[in-house]
Design a protein around this motif. Structure first.
Motif, PDB file in Angstrom:
ATOM      1  N   LEU A 181      26.726  43.039  42.055  1.00 56.99           N
ATOM      2  CA  LEU A 181      27.095  42.405  43.317  1.00 56.99           C
ATOM      3  C   LEU A 181      27.642  43.397  44.323  1.00 56.99           C
ATOM      4  O   LEU A 181      27.583  43.167  45.542  1.00 56.99           O
ATOM      5  N   GLN A 182      28.181  44.522  43.848  1.00 64.00           N
ATOM      6  CA  GLN A 182      28.696  45.536  44.770  1.00 64.00           C
ATOM      7  C   GLN A 182      27.593  46.217  45.579  1.00 64.00           C
ATOM      8  O   GLN A 182      27.891  46.955  46.518  1.00 64.00           O
ATOM      9  N   HIS A 183      26.347  45.961  45.218  1.00 68.82           N
ATOM     10  CA  HIS A 183      25.225  46.484  46.005  1.00 68.82           C
ATOM     11  C   HIS A 183      24.910  45.597  47.212  1.00 68.82           C
ATOM     12  O   HIS A 183      24.014  45.907  47.990  1.00 68.82           O
ATOM     13  N   THR A 184      25.615  44.485  47.332  1.00 69.77           N
ATOM     14  CA  THR A 184      25.494  43.647  48.527  1.00 69.77           C
ATOM     15  C   THR A 184      26.671  43.959  49.444  1.00 69.77           C
ATOM     16  O   THR A 184      27.538  44.779  49.125  1.00 69.77           O
ATOM     17  N   ASN A 185      26.709  43.302  50.627  1.00 67.69           N
ATOM     18  CA  ASN A 185      27.822  43.527  51.549  1.00 67.69           C
ATOM     19  C   ASN A 185      28.986  42.578  51.291  1.00 67.69           C
ATOM     20  O   ASN A 185      29.908  42.469  52.108  1.00 67.69           O
ATOM     21  N   LYS A 186      28.964  41.891  50.146  1.00 65.33           N
ATOM     22  CA  LYS A 186      30.053  40.992  49.780  1.00 65.33           C
ATOM     23  C   LYS A 186      31.249  41.792  49.267  1.00 65.33           C
ATOM     24  O   LYS A 186      31.107  42.885  48.722  1.00 65.33           O
ATOM     25  N   ARG A 187      32.449  41.217  49.420  1.00 64.93           N
ATOM     26  CA  ARG A 187      33.656  41.820  48.859  1.00 64.93           C
ATOM     27  C   ARG A 187      33.817  41.315  47.419  1.00 64.93           C
ATOM     28  O   ARG A 187      34.058  40.123  47.192  1.00 64.93           O
ATOM     29  N   ILE A 188      33.695  42.238  46.462  1.00 62.70           N
ATOM     30  CA  ILE A 188      33.642  41.881  45.047  1.00 62.70           C
ATOM     31  C   ILE A 188      34.870  42.422  44.326  1.00 62.70           C
ATOM     32  O   ILE A 188      35.286  43.575  44.559  1.00 62.70           O
ATOM     33  N   HIS A 189      35.454  41.613  43.454  1.00 68.14           N
ATOM     34  CA  HIS A 189      36.662  41.993  42.728  1.00 68.14           C
ATOM     35  C   HIS A 189      36.480  41.707  41.233  1.00 68.14           C
ATOM     36  O   HIS A 189      36.124  40.583  40.843  1.00 68.14           O
ATOM     37  N   LEU A 190      36.744  42.689  40.397  1.00 65.73           N
ATOM     38  CA  LEU A 190      36.762  42.495  38.948  1.00 65.73           C
ATOM     39  C   LEU A 190      38.182  42.154  38.528  1.00 65.73           C
ATOM     40  O   LEU A 190      39.108  42.948  38.715  1.00 65.73           O
ATOM     41  N   VAL A 191      38.352  40.962  37.954  1.00 65.88           N
ATOM     42  CA  VAL A 191      39.663  40.552  37.446  1.00 65.88           C
ATOM     43  C   VAL A 191      39.762  41.079  36.014  1.00 65.88           C
ATOM     44  O   VAL A 191      39.370  40.420  35.064  1.00 65.88           O
ATOM     45  N   SER A 192      40.274  42.289  35.874  1.00 64.12           N
ATOM     46  CA  SER A 192      40.315  42.955  34.570  1.00 64.12           C
ATOM     47  C   SER A 192      41.558  42.601  33.771  1.00 64.12           C
ATOM     48  O   SER A 192      41.589  42.745  32.558  1.00 64.12           O
ATOM     49  N   GLY A 193      42.598  42.153  34.463  1.00 68.93           N
ATOM     50  CA  GLY A 193      43.845  41.837  33.773  1.00 68.93           C
ATOM     51  C   GLY A 193      44.542  43.059  33.223  1.00 68.93           C
ATOM     52  O   GLY A 193      45.335  42.958  32.277  1.00 68.93           O
ATOM     53  N   LEU A 194      44.280  44.226  33.797  1.00 70.27           N
ATOM     54  CA  LEU A 194      44.876  45.467  33.309  1.00 70.27           C
ATOM     55  C   LEU A 194      46.400  45.339  33.289  1.00 70.27           C
ATOM     56  O   LEU A 194      47.028  44.999  34.284  1.00 70.27           O
ATOM     57  N   GLY A 195      46.986  45.592  32.132  1.00 66.15           N
ATOM     58  CA  GLY A 195      48.431  45.456  31.986  1.00 66.15           C
ATOM     59  C   GLY A 195      48.896  44.014  31.986  1.00 66.15           C
ATOM     60  O   GLY A 195      50.083  43.739  32.210  1.00 66.15           O
ATOM     61  N   GLY A 196      47.961  43.078  31.748  1.00 60.56           N
ATOM     62  CA  GLY A 196      48.325  41.660  31.741  1.00 60.56           C
ATOM     63  C   GLY A 196      48.498  41.070  33.119  1.00 60.56           C
ATOM     64  O   GLY A 196      49.184  40.058  33.303  1.00 60.56           O
ATOM     65  N   SER A 197      47.844  41.691  34.121  1.00 63.07           N
ATOM     66  CA  SER A 197      48.072  41.303  35.523  1.00 63.07           C
ATOM     67  C   SER A 197      47.041  40.305  36.043  1.00 63.07           C
ATOM     68  O   SER A 197      46.589  40.420  37.178  1.00 63.07           O
ATOM     69  N   TYR A 198      46.631  39.338  35.235  1.00 63.61           N
ATOM     70  CA  TYR A 198      45.656  38.345  35.701  1.00 63.61           C
ATOM     71  C   TYR A 198      46.203  37.553  36.886  1.00 63.61           C
ATOM     72  O   TYR A 198      45.505  37.345  37.884  1.00 63.61           O
ATOM     73  N   ARG A 199      47.437  37.080  36.772  1.00 62.70           N
ATOM     74  CA  ARG A 199      48.021  36.277  37.846  1.00 62.70           C
ATOM     75  C   ARG A 199      48.114  37.084  39.144  1.00 62.70           C
ATOM     76  O   ARG A 199      47.801  36.582  40.228  1.00 62.70           O
ATOM     77  N   GLU A 200      48.520  38.354  39.024  1.00 61.95           N
ATOM     78  CA  GLU A 200      48.659  39.188  40.206  1.00 61.95           C
ATOM     79  C   GLU A 200      47.306  39.462  40.860  1.00 61.95           C
ATOM     80  O   GLU A 200      47.190  39.464  42.087  1.00 61.95           O
ATOM     81  N   GLN A 201      46.275  39.699  40.062  1.00 59.89           N
ATOM     82  CA  GLN A 201      44.951  39.977  40.614  1.00 59.89           C
ATOM     83  C   GLN A 201      44.317  38.735  41.234  1.00 59.89           C
ATOM     84  O   GLN A 201      43.422  38.844  42.067  1.00 59.89           O
ATOM     85  N   MET A 202      44.792  37.552  40.839  1.00 59.28           N
ATOM     86  CA  MET A 202      44.271  36.296  41.391  1.00 59.28           C
ATOM     87  C   MET A 202      45.107  35.796  42.568  1.00 59.28           C
ATOM     88  O   MET A 202      44.792  34.773  43.153  1.00 59.28           O
ATOM     89  N   ARG A 203      46.166  36.512  42.891  1.00 62.09           N
ATOM     90  CA  ARG A 203      47.116  36.022  43.899  1.00 62.09           C
ATOM     91  C   ARG A 203      46.481  35.875  45.275  1.00 62.09           C
ATOM     92  O   ARG A 203      46.840  34.983  46.055  1.00 62.09           O
ATOM     93  N   SER A 204      45.523  36.738  45.622  1.00 58.55           N
ATOM     94  CA  SER A 204      44.952  36.721  46.977  1.00 58.55           C
ATOM     95  C   SER A 204      43.761  35.773  47.115  1.00 58.55           C
ATOM     96  O   SER A 204      43.126  35.735  48.178  1.00 58.55           O
ATOM     97  N   VAL A 205      43.420  35.020  46.079  1.00 63.56           N
ATOM     98  CA  VAL A 205      42.298  34.072  46.152  1.00 63.56           C
ATOM     99  C   VAL A 205      42.574  32.998  47.193  1.00 63.56           C
ATOM    100  O   VAL A 205      43.668  32.434  47.239  1.00 63.56           O
ATOM    101  N   LYS A 206      41.558  32.713  48.027  1.00 70.37           N
ATOM    102  CA  LYS A 206      41.694  31.740  49.106  1.00 70.37           C
ATOM    103  C   LYS A 206      40.633  30.634  48.958  1.00 70.37           C
ATOM    104  O   LYS A 206      39.672  30.778  48.196  1.00 70.37           O
ATOM    105  N   PRO A 207      40.768  29.544  49.707  1.00 73.31           N
ATOM    106  CA  PRO A 207      39.820  28.429  49.595  1.00 73.31           C
ATOM    107  C   PRO A 207      38.364  28.799  49.848  1.00 73.31           C
ATOM    108  O   PRO A 207      37.464  28.163  49.311  1.00 73.31           O
ATOM    109  N   ASP A 208      38.106  29.820  50.677  1.00 71.60           N
ATOM    110  CA  ASP A 208      36.723  30.200  50.979  1.00 71.60           C
ATOM    111  C   ASP A 208      36.158  31.211  49.982  1.00 71.60           C
ATOM    112  O   ASP A 208      35.046  31.707  50.174  1.00 71.60           O
ATOM    113  N   ASP A 209      36.920  31.515  48.940  1.00 70.69           N
ATOM    114  CA  ASP A 209      36.481  32.487  47.942  1.00 70.69           C
ATOM    115  C   ASP A 209      35.828  31.793  46.748  1.00 70.69           C
ATOM    116  O   ASP A 209      35.898  30.563  46.599  1.00 70.69           O
ATOM    117  N   LEU A 210      35.205  32.613  45.909  1.00 69.78           N
ATOM    118  CA  LEU A 210      34.535  32.110  44.699  1.00 69.78           C
ATOM    119  C   LEU A 210      35.040  32.900  43.495  1.00 69.78           C
ATOM    120  O   LEU A 210      35.099  34.138  43.522  1.00 69.78           O
TER     121      LEU A 210
END
Length: 302
Positions: A181-210
């Motif tokens: 997906l990074q080969h498109t012009n979309k903003r792509i995020h891998l939620v890796s949970g590095l260090g147990g940070s799933y909640r932190e990596q999901m914090r910026s999710v908004k209603p228009d996101d997937l």
């Protein structure tokens, strides 16, 4: 209702006899939450292993579900059948003209395990893995729901940001989807949970996101947690999983089902990777079409 839940041995109310495997699976999905615990195990097996039901003995299913054979009979009667044999018959009828590699594979594996005196050569193990992988791809081709796939692609097209999560075995597929997906012009995020940070990596999710979650039985609690966060934040969710009864599927806007082939208790990832690649190609195609439309509507001569 409460009494029958407490006494599962009692006959369930008569149900309308399903006329197809598809209808039975729909009924199972609709009634899953109200089933007793043992029957839920059978329901999960039936939905995930539908290709095997036609060849498995009732004792095989009972062993895999860790229930008594009588529970399989009660499950069959719950959905309108006189017993297991009548339920099994609709699976056999559905697959009469479809002898899949999965079925041949199951028979070959059982013979290999039974013949303990025979040493299995490495090339035989390799071919078993290849056949199992091929079976998963064949099943994906046969069972892919066109409408759901189109819906999944539109979720990707309309998303401002795309977050992808998958843990343990599913992490490889999640990482591959992010890479694609990074080969498109979309903003792509891998939620890796590095260090147990799933909640932190999901914090910026908004209603228009997937949020795309990839998870298979026994289902990653971390992925399920991310889907709950997405639901709470009113973001859209696309789930890639192996059963409509998956705990992640309940909150999903679209669910793509993948049942991989398995060799010697090791499940392949090939069908899942293929589906991820198909999603990327379909998305890229849609995005390029939109770009073409924009260029056609612009008058660069002015």
């Amino acid at each position: 209702m409460t009494r029958s839940e407490q006494l599962p041995e009692s006959p369930a109310p008569a149900a309308e006899l399903p006329t197809s495997v598809e209808r039975l699976l729909q009924n199972i999905t609709a009634e899953y939450d109200s089933l007793p615990r043992q029957l839920k195990r059978v329901a999960t097996y039936i939905t995930q292993q539908s290709d095997r039901v036609m060849v498995d003995r009732i004792s095989d299913i009972a062993r895999d579900c860790e229930v008594q054979p009588s529970a399989i009979v009660r499950f069959s009667q719950r959905f309108g059948f006189s017993g297991f044999s009548e339920m099994q018959a609709i699976f056999r009828e559905a697959y009469t003209h479809k002898t899949t590699p999965v079925q041949n594979y199951q028979q070959r594996i059982r013979r290999l395990i039974a013949d303990k005196a025979q040493k299995v050569p490495p090339e035989t193990l390799a071919r078993e893995c290849i056949d199992a992988t091929r079976s998963g791809l064949d099943r994906l081709s046969h069972e892919l729901n066109d409408e759901t796939f189109r819906q999944a692609v539109q979720l990707l097209v309309k998303a401002d940001n795309i977050y992808v999560v998958g843990v343990r075995r599913s992490f490889a597929a999640a990482h591959y989807l992010v890479y694609s997906l990074q080969h498109t012009n979309k903003r792509i995020h891998l939620v890796s949970g590095l260090g147990g940070s799933y909640r932190e990596q999901m914090r910026s999710v908004k209603p228009d996101d997937l949020v795309v979650a990839i998870s298979f039985s026994p289902y990653g609690k971390e992925s399920e947690h991310c889907v709950r966060i997405a639901h709470h934040k009113q973001a859209k969710t696309l789930v890639i999983t192996d059963s409509p009864l998956s705990p992640l599927a309940k909150r999903a806007n679209a669910v793509l089902l993948v049942n991989e082939g398995s060799a010697f208790a090791f499940r392949s990832l090939s069908a899942t990777l293929c589906l991820c690649q198909a999603l990327f190609i379909a998305l890229a195609y849609e995005l390029e079409l939109k770009m073409d439309e924009i260029h056609e509507n612009l008058d660069f001569e002015d």
